[in-house]
Design a protein around this motif. Structure first.
Motif, PDB file in Angstrom:
ATOM      1  N   PHE A 136      17.266  15.403  43.182  1.00  0.00           N
ATOM      2  CA  PHE A 136      17.854  16.288  42.790  1.00  0.00           C
ATOM      3  C   PHE A 136      17.259  17.795  42.626  1.00  0.00           C
ATOM      4  O   PHE A 136      15.921  17.954  42.281  1.00  0.00           O
ATOM      5  N   SER A 153      25.294  15.842  39.715  1.00  0.00           N
ATOM      6  CA  SER A 153      25.039  14.534  40.128  1.00  0.00           C
ATOM      7  C   SER A 153      26.029  13.696  39.067  1.00  0.00           C
ATOM      8  O   SER A 153      25.953  13.756  37.875  1.00  0.00           O
ATOM      9  N   THR A 202      26.059  12.638  44.418  1.00  0.00           N
ATOM     10  CA  THR A 202      25.677  14.343  44.257  1.00  0.00           C
ATOM     11  C   THR A 202      26.271  15.167  45.349  1.00  0.00           C
ATOM     12  O   THR A 202      26.734  14.879  46.110  1.00  0.00           O
TER      13      THR A 202
END
Length: 213
Positions: free
Chosen positions: A95, A139, A144
């Motif tokens: 992320f 996400s 995601t």
């Protein structure tokens, strides 16, 4: 990888479609989405719109304001801008790491002549030190999505009118105006790609990302 070029030019419908496709199994990950919007501003999930948007100008000129699920800053779009989204399994990406996700887009732009395009900072794609793409990530439930903008032929005069960049942010970078911080990618492309509609630019980009003719 599948892709969808959305027929709608309404940012609200397109963001809702993006969210629906991420939360359903109608398209199997990984896939890409492309959409083009009428004049609008998209703000991040945590932004204060009163501080960052010229509300009066937006009301007078019919600029739609909407909020996305992901973070990041406010972005102006018009029909000269192309949006793209990658939707992937969450385990395939760390992320906040945008560079690998947007690599196919950057490589396609290189192939079209914009060889100086590069990912810089946390989530921008720039050329000659000027930003033409901003990206944000979200996400949920093992998926995601990373969505971004591509300024192909955006009216940069309007960008300077609708967005309020904090004065200290501008001064800290030694920049005099919002307009000086952004650019369109169109002038950096090969001549054959400089007079396309945004839809034609999208299709040329898709062909290179999908590696088809």
């Amino acid at each position: 990888m599948q892709y969808l070029a959305m027929p709608s030019n309404d940012i609200r419908r397109n963001l809702a479609t993006e969210q629906h496709l991420m939360n359903s199994d109608h398209m199997q990950v990984p896939f890409m989405l492309f959409y083009i919007e009428d004049s609008c501003i998209i703000v991040g999930r945590n932004q204060n719109t009163l501080e960052e948007i010229n509300q009066k100008y937006c009301e007078e000129h019919g600029v739609t304001i909407t909020r996305r699920l992901s973070g990041g800053g406010a972005m102006y779009q018009d029909m000269g801008n192309l949006c793209f989204s990658f939707v992937v399994p969450s385990e395939q990406v760390k992320f906040g790491e945008f560079k690998e996700l947007v690599k196919p887009v950057v490589e396609a732009l290189h192939d079209m002549g914009a060889t100086g395009a590069e990912v810089t900072g946390r989530n921008d794609i720039v050329i000659d030190g000027k930003k033409f793409s901003g990206n944000a990530m979200y996400s949920r439930d093992g998926k995601t999505f990373s969505h971004g903008t591509l300024m192909y032929n955006v009216n940069t005069d309007v960008v300077a009118e609708v967005l309020r960049v904090p004065k200290d942010k501008i001064e800290s970078k030694g920049i005099k105006s919002v307009r000086s911080r952004v650019t369109n990618i169109m002038p950096y492309l090969k001549p054959e790609f400089q007079n396309l509609t945004t839809q034609q630019f999208r299709d040329e980009l898709i062909k290179r990302i999908m590696k088809v003719d």
